[in-house]
Design an enzyme around this catalytic site. Structure first.
Site, mmCIF file in Angstrom:
data_model
loop_
_atom_site.group_PDB
_atom_site.id
_atom_site.type_symbol
_atom_site.label_atom_id
_atom_site.label_comp_id
_atom_site.label_asym_id
_atom_site.label_seq_id
_atom_site.Cartn_x
_atom_site.Cartn_y
_atom_site.Cartn_z
ATOM 1 N N SER A 1 -3.341 -3.575 0.377
ATOM 2 C CA SER A 1 -2.182 -4.301 0.875
ATOM 3 C C SER A 1 -2.618 -5.725 1.189
ATOM 4 C CB SER A 1 -1.691 -3.608 2.152
ATOM 5 O OG SER A 1 -0.850 -4.467 2.867
ATOM 6 N N ALA A 2 -1.758 -6.712 0.909
ATOM 7 C CA ALA A 2 -2.128 -8.105 1.206
ATOM 8 C C ALA A 2 -1.966 -8.431 2.688
ATOM 9 C CB ALA A 2 -1.272 -9.053 0.368
ATOM 10 N N ASN B 1 -6.047 3.775 10.377
ATOM 11 C CA ASN B 1 -5.284 2.656 10.930
ATOM 12 C C ASN B 1 -5.098 2.725 12.439
ATOM 13 O OD1 ASN B 1 -3.687 4.930 9.888
ATOM 14 N ND2 ASN B 1 -1.934 3.875 10.770
ATOM 15 N N GLN C 1 -6.712 -0.567 5.339
ATOM 16 C CA GLN C 1 -7.353 -1.047 6.565
ATOM 17 C C GLN C 1 -8.818 -1.419 6.375
ATOM 18 O OE1 GLN C 1 -6.052 -1.742 9.482
ATOM 19 N NE2 GLN C 1 -4.034 -0.821 9.373
ATOM 20 N N THR D 1 9.597 -7.668 -12.563
ATOM 21 C CA THR D 1 9.083 -9.035 -12.701
ATOM 22 C C THR D 1 8.026 -9.295 -11.643
ATOM 23 O OG1 THR D 1 11.179 -9.821 -13.579
ATOM 24 C CG2 THR D 1 9.725 -11.480 -12.619
ATOM 25 N N ALA E 1 0.822 -1.215 0.000
ATOM 26 C CA ALA E 1 0.000 0.000 0.000
ATOM 27 C C ALA E 1 0.857 1.267 0.000
ATOM 28 C CB ALA E 1 -0.950 -0.006 1.199
ATOM 29 N N THR E 2 2.054 1.208 0.588
ATOM 30 C CA THR E 2 2.930 2.390 0.580
ATOM 31 C C THR E 2 3.297 2.764 -0.855
ATOM 32 O OG1 THR E 2 3.833 2.056 2.795
ATOM 33 C CG2 THR E 2 5.218 3.263 1.247
ATOM 34 N N CYS F 1 4.206 1.797 12.018
ATOM 35 C CA CYS F 1 5.243 2.485 11.253
ATOM 36 C C CYS F 1 5.903 3.584 12.076
ATOM 37 C CB CYS F 1 4.633 3.084 9.997
ATOM 38 S SG CYS F 1 3.613 1.889 9.157
#
Length: 404
Positions: free
Chosen positions: A203-204, A155, A183, A243, A75-76, A328
């Site tokens: 984001s995963a 978040n 989130q 890749t 996500a960043t 973070c």
């Protein structure tokens, strides 16, 4: 019950075993290890097929066209690509961007960088419930505004912005709208056929998938153009070269597919756990809930325990993994910039702890954590002269502290 207990699901989630299995099948020589960009043999074709299946699974959770999903490292990077990509492509149209003071650092620091490049950024102050309203956005929209960037779910405090209403506003003014949904994916229903959102970050690892993979939704109708920030082989239609990591993508796809199937039942279970925890700690005096009481995700409970130093409380809860602020920035002893922006004073901001519950949290863990929190808060308050003064009716905010 195994110690320590993990109650920091907003920072990251463990990979679901079903996801890990699918990922493992893409690593070894007997597995699907090929380069998805290899067009000349079956190893590449099979890898590309897995990548496109993952793209479809992500798109299905949010009701988007798979062609609108661009893979990123998280996500960043998605936030960086959305803000810088739009700013650089549309700068001849205008140089004004709107965001809020309680965004993730990936948005705030990117906005600061764009300011250094000559863009102008307005940072909205949310209400004390952590919500940015359409009226707040409308008040600062200008003719040269090109982008509004706001998070779906905060978040730190879990409050939910009304992105549907804000999207109606931005679309009617011809301004692009980016939403950080790191989130909210898998927690709140997202339907991009209905929402007037142009860009959305995912984001995963917040959805029981692996770290190191994310996605950016880039709308096709109306079409959004971006200038790439990573150049190379022209992968992802030129928007993000590099890749493609088949195993990571398969993991994110499977994680989002599971979220689509289980979200409703899981939300109900997590709400019950969160309520159960809160009920047990709510007898503590001078306890404050940070963020919205109503428009919030049940997974996140951010509490301030007045007259208790947050770091001391974290240290006292040695068998419980929780955080003060976001992962973070939690290494710094500064009070949370999010809570400060919500109008909490330094003392309350410093005494806050974020509890976040998830897929593998049990009732037993919640009961244990609640008991330990109550014990720790009571013990720390017994040691606190400020608590004694408060109990004696002294208004601490009126005290003039003299320097020695």
């Amino acid at each position: 019950m195994k110690l320590p207990i993990y109650l920091d699901y907003s920072a990251t989630t463990p990979v679901d075993p079903r996801v890990a299995q699918k990922m493992a099948d893409c690593l070894l020589v007997d597995g699907n290890f090929g380069n998805p960009a290899s067009r000349s043999h079956v190893f590449g074709w099979k890898a590309e097929e897995a990548v496109e299946n993952g793209r479809r699974q992500v798109a299905e959770l949010i009701n988007a066209d798979p062609r609108e999903i661009v893979w990123t490292s998280g996500a960043t990077e998605s936030d960086n690509l959305a803000l810088k990509g739009v700013a650089h492509f549309y700068q001849t149209k205008g140089k004004h961007i709107i965001t809020s003071k309680i965004e993730h650092k990936a948005v705030l620091d990117t906005a600061r960088q764009l300011e250094r490049e000559g863009f102008e950024v307005t940072y909205l102050e949310p209400g004390e419930d952590g919500i940015v309203t359409p009226a707040m956005v409308e008040a600062v929209l200008r003719d040269d505004t090109i982008l509004v960037s706001l998070m779906h779910v905060n978040n730190e405090v879990g409050s939910i912005n009304d992105i549907a209403a804000i999207g109606e506003l931005t679309r009617s003014r011809g301004v692009l709208f980016h939403v950080d949904a790191a989130q909210s994916a898998g927690k709140v229903e997202i339907d991009l056929q209905k929402l007037k959102v142009d860009l959305m970050s995912f984001s995963a690892h917040k959805v029981y998938g692996p770290k190191g993979i994310g996605a950016l939704y880039v709308s096709r109708k109306p079409r959004v153009r971006l200038e790439a920030i990573i150049h190379g082989g022209g992968h992802e239609r030129g928007m993000r070269s590099g890749t493609l990591p088949t195993h990571q993508i398969v993991g994110m796809g499977e994680a989002f597919a599971i979220a689509k199937q289980e979200m409703v039942a899981e939300n109900a279970r997590i709400k019950a756990l969160s309520d159960r925890f809160f009920k047990q700690v709510s007898n503590l005096e001078e306890l404050y809930v940070n963020g919205s009481q109503t428009a919030r995700v049940p997974h996140n409970l951010n509490l301030s325990f007045n007259y208790v130093e947050g770091e001391s409380l974290l240290m006292s809860l040695k068998d419980i993994a929780v955080s003060s602020g976001s992962a973070c920035t939690s290494a710094s002893l500064e009070p949370s910039y999010v809570l400060r922006a919500l109008g909490r004073n330094d003392e309350l901001a410093h005494s806050s702890i974020r509890f976040s519950f998830g897929r593998f949290t049990t009732e037993e863990e919640v009961d244990y954590a609640a008991q330990k929190v109550c014990e720790a808060v009571n013990k720390l308050r017994e040691l606190s002269p400020l608590w004694d003064m408060y109990k004696d009716g002294v208004d601490i905010s009126k005290i003039e502290w003299a320097a020695h």
